[in-house]
Design a protein around this motif. Structure first.
Motif, mmCIF file in Angstrom:
data_model
loop_
_atom_site.group_PDB
_atom_site.id
_atom_site.type_symbol
_atom_site.label_atom_id
_atom_site.label_comp_id
_atom_site.label_asym_id
_atom_site.label_seq_id
_atom_site.Cartn_x
_atom_site.Cartn_y
_atom_site.Cartn_z
ATOM 1 N N MET A 1 0.717 -1.242 0.018
ATOM 2 C CA MET A 1 0.009 0.022 0.053
ATOM 3 C C MET A 1 0.697 1.279 -0.048
ATOM 4 S SD MET A 1 -3.247 0.802 2.601
ATOM 5 C CE MET A 1 -3.123 2.519 3.147
ATOM 6 N N LYS A 2 0.244 2.368 -0.666
ATOM 7 C CA LYS A 2 0.968 3.655 -0.639
ATOM 8 C C LYS A 2 0.231 4.889 -0.122
ATOM 9 C CE LYS A 2 3.985 3.446 -4.940
ATOM 10 N NZ LYS A 2 4.372 4.051 -6.013
ATOM 11 N N VAL A 3 0.882 5.514 0.412
ATOM 12 C CA VAL A 3 0.063 7.044 0.691
ATOM 13 C C VAL A 3 0.910 8.014 0.156
ATOM 14 C CG1 VAL A 3 -0.967 6.095 2.891
ATOM 15 C CG2 VAL A 3 1.009 7.203 3.146
ATOM 16 N N TYR A 4 0.123 8.932 0.112
ATOM 17 C CA TYR A 4 0.961 10.566 -0.615
ATOM 18 C C TYR A 4 0.433 11.564 0.664
ATOM 19 C CZ TYR A 4 1.180 7.941 -4.921
ATOM 20 O OH TYR A 4 1.307 6.749 -5.635
ATOM 21 N N GLU A 5 1.531 12.433 0.572
ATOM 22 C CA GLU A 5 1.017 13.519 1.697
ATOM 23 C C GLU A 5 1.790 14.750 0.844
ATOM 24 O OE1 GLU A 5 -0.335 14.394 4.650
ATOM 25 O OE2 GLU A 5 -1.075 12.535 4.790
ATOM 26 N N ARG A 40 6.415 16.920 -2.035
ATOM 27 C CA ARG A 40 5.304 15.925 -2.061
ATOM 28 C C ARG A 40 6.190 14.696 -1.609
ATOM 29 N NH1 ARG A 40 0.969 17.847 -5.509
ATOM 30 N NH2 ARG A 40 1.716 19.857 -5.888
ATOM 31 N N LEU A 41 5.268 13.848 -0.627
ATOM 32 C CA LEU A 41 6.025 12.683 -0.083
ATOM 33 C C LEU A 41 4.978 11.377 -0.686
ATOM 34 C CD1 LEU A 41 6.665 15.000 2.029
ATOM 35 C CD2 LEU A 41 7.463 13.066 3.525
ATOM 36 N N GLU A 42 5.822 10.346 -0.894
ATOM 37 C CA GLU A 42 5.175 9.054 -1.127
ATOM 38 C C GLU A 42 5.731 8.094 -0.246
ATOM 39 O OE1 GLU A 42 5.644 8.310 -5.500
ATOM 40 O OE2 GLU A 42 5.909 6.011 -4.918
ATOM 41 N N MET A 43 4.777 7.329 0.263
ATOM 42 C CA MET A 43 5.281 6.449 1.604
ATOM 43 C C MET A 43 4.883 5.067 1.278
ATOM 44 S SD MET A 43 4.479 9.100 4.901
ATOM 45 C CE MET A 43 4.333 10.364 3.919
ATOM 46 N N GLU A 44 5.421 4.015 1.090
ATOM 47 C CA GLU A 44 5.083 2.871 0.568
ATOM 48 C C GLU A 44 5.873 1.726 1.570
ATOM 49 O OE1 GLU A 44 6.629 1.688 -3.139
ATOM 50 O OE2 GLU A 44 5.243 0.028 -3.379
ATOM 51 N N GLU A 45 4.678 0.892 2.269
ATOM 52 C CA GLU A 45 5.121 -0.141 3.112
ATOM 53 C C GLU A 45 6.456 -1.136 2.376
ATOM 54 O OE1 GLU A 45 2.528 -1.445 5.624
ATOM 55 O OE2 GLU A 45 4.350 -2.541 6.387
ATOM 56 N N TYR A 86 9.419 2.944 2.583
ATOM 57 C CA TYR A 86 10.239 3.567 1.847
ATOM 58 C C TYR A 86 9.417 4.984 1.603
ATOM 59 C CZ TYR A 86 11.657 4.970 -2.798
ATOM 60 O OH TYR A 86 12.176 5.719 -3.870
ATOM 61 N N ILE A 87 10.230 5.942 1.866
ATOM 62 C CA ILE A 87 9.761 7.485 1.727
ATOM 63 C C ILE A 87 10.152 8.072 0.290
ATOM 64 C CG2 ILE A 87 9.344 9.399 2.822
ATOM 65 C CD1 ILE A 87 9.289 7.885 5.318
ATOM 66 N N HIS A 88 9.620 8.470 -0.440
ATOM 67 C CA HIS A 88 10.357 9.243 -1.530
ATOM 68 C C HIS A 88 9.967 10.829 -1.221
ATOM 69 C CE1 HIS A 88 12.332 10.505 -5.154
ATOM 70 N NE2 HIS A 88 11.117 11.438 -5.357
ATOM 71 N N ARG A 111 1.977 12.426 9.506
ATOM 72 C CA ARG A 111 0.515 12.187 9.243
ATOM 73 C C ARG A 111 0.266 10.905 8.284
ATOM 74 N NH1 ARG A 111 0.930 17.739 7.978
ATOM 75 N NH2 ARG A 111 1.156 17.219 5.808
ATOM 76 N N GLY A 112 1.343 10.559 7.295
ATOM 77 C CA GLY A 112 1.299 9.732 6.619
ATOM 78 C C GLY A 112 1.328 8.345 7.044
ATOM 79 N N LEU A 113 2.364 8.303 7.913
ATOM 80 C CA LEU A 113 2.561 6.847 8.545
ATOM 81 C C LEU A 113 1.479 6.579 9.415
ATOM 82 C CD1 LEU A 113 6.494 6.512 9.231
ATOM 83 C CD2 LEU A 113 4.966 5.938 7.096
#
Ligand SMILES: C[C@@](CO)(OP(=O)(O)O)[C@H](O)COP(=O)(O)OP(=O)(O)OC[C@H]1O[C@@H](n2ccc(N)nc2=O)[C@H](O)[C@@H]1O
Ligand SMILES: Nc1ncnc2c1ncn2[C@@H]1O[C@H](COP(=O)(O)OP(=O)(O)O)[C@@H](O)[C@H]1O
Length: 284
Positions: A1-5, A40-45, A86-88, A111-113
């Motif tokens: 799963m991915k989230v964006y902030e 912009r942050l992309e966070m992926e498990e 993994y955070i881009h 917030r994202g995590l």
């Protein structure tokens, strides 16, 4: 799963320092708001229990010195999360600019995590965690417009100011926040900006009132150390900005402009002196 902030930049419409505290920090009174220049942050498990940071920006640390890394480690430790991420970071906010880019990345990571790992941490608890990472992080967690007290972590939400254009110009110099506070002498200050007058201007939606009450006592230090910041302020005034102030500890200078017709003239005029110029809006 991915989230964006999104991690927006902040500006300080008012920054007053009341005194130096025993813990070395300064007691402040600041009125802060967000603008629409954002990382912009992309966070992926990740399947492994680790934190990996990447960024297109070659000029920020990607190890434990990165504030997003520190935010991820803090939330993992505090809530005993044995999962990896993994955070881009897509960096758009200039670094060490007085715009809280790193603090906003840390806040966006919290917030994202919280969402990625479905931790259900309430916002006020995220702010308390954020304060462990930096004085500006709690404000970056909540966003909006606020008055910040204490060392910056005690927040009271206020109305957003009336919408206007914000022109940001960052001269090519590095300013360390710790160095600026270290050189600040509260006792030598002749004048303080009026927080009460700025609050009243914002609550009545008076743009002229906001312009009249812009103030940042840290200018007394940064403008002395770097006369080019003063020069940039003067140029922005001369080009027709309604109000001009340094943000935070600097060196970014922002100009507030109510009429769209003036914006491109100011932008083009500034580009002759400064490579990094951004035209943005307040986030309302
Ligand atoms: C000046 C401001 C205004 O918004 O912003 P920036 O210019 O950094 O964007 C803030 O107060 C910066 O907040 P932040 O950048 O989070 O600072 P921190 O990491 O907590 O602290 C960095 C250093 O600044 C000094 N510091 C910071 C905050 C404070 N109220 N008093 C201080 O004396 C301390 O020496 C501290 O070691
Ligand atoms: N995610 C990040 N983005 C930007 N800078 C970071 C980040 N993590 C750590 N840093 C470090 O934090 C310092 C201050 O950066 P920044 O937050 O942009 O400053 P400021 O609050 O003055 O705008 C820089 O020296 C930079 O190397």
């Amino acid at each position: 799963m991915k989230v964006y902030e999104k991690a927006p930049a902040k500006i300080n419409l008012l920054l007053d320092v009341l005194r130096k505290r025993e813990d070395g920090f300064h007691e402040v009174e600041m009125i802060m708001t967000m603008v629409d220049l954002a990382d912009r942050l992309e966070m992926e498990e990740l399947p492994r229990d680790t934190i990996i940071i990447s960024s297109q920006a070659g000029y920020i640390p990607l190890d434990e010195k990165n504030l997003a890394f520190q935010a991820a480690r803090l939330i993992k430790d505090r809530y005993d999360v044995r999962r990896g991420v993994y955070i881009h970071l897509d960096k758009k906010i200039p670094v060490a600019a007085g715009l809280a880019g790193g603090s906003s990345d840390a806040a966006a990571t919290l917030r994202g995590l919280n969402r990625l790992w479905e931790l259900g941490i309430p916002e006020d608890e995220l702010c308390t965690l954020g304060a462990e990472l930096g004085s500006d992080v709690p404000f970056c967690v909540t966003g909006g417009t606020a008055i910040a007290r204490g060392r910056g972590e005690k927040l009271e939400r206020i109305n957003n100011p009336p919408q206007c254009w914000v022109i940001l110009a960052k001269p090519p110099i590095n300013v360390s926040t710790a160095d600026v506070y270290g050189k600040f002498r509260a006792a030598e200050l002749k004048e303080h900006p009026s927080t009460a007058a700025m609050l009243s201007a914002i609550s009545s939606g008076s743009f002229p009132g906001i312009i009249a009450n812009l103030g940042n006592v840290l200018e007394t230090v940064t403008l002395q150390l770097h006369p080019e910041v003063l020069q940039l302020k003067e140029i922005m005034h001369r080009l027709g900005a309604d109000g001009v102030l340094m943000s935070g500890s600097g060196p970014t200078v922002f100009g507030l402009v109510s009429k769209e017709a003036k914006v491109s003239r100011i932008y083009n005029g500034l580009r002759g002196f400064c490579k990094e110029v951004y035209v943005v809006r307040m986030l309302t």
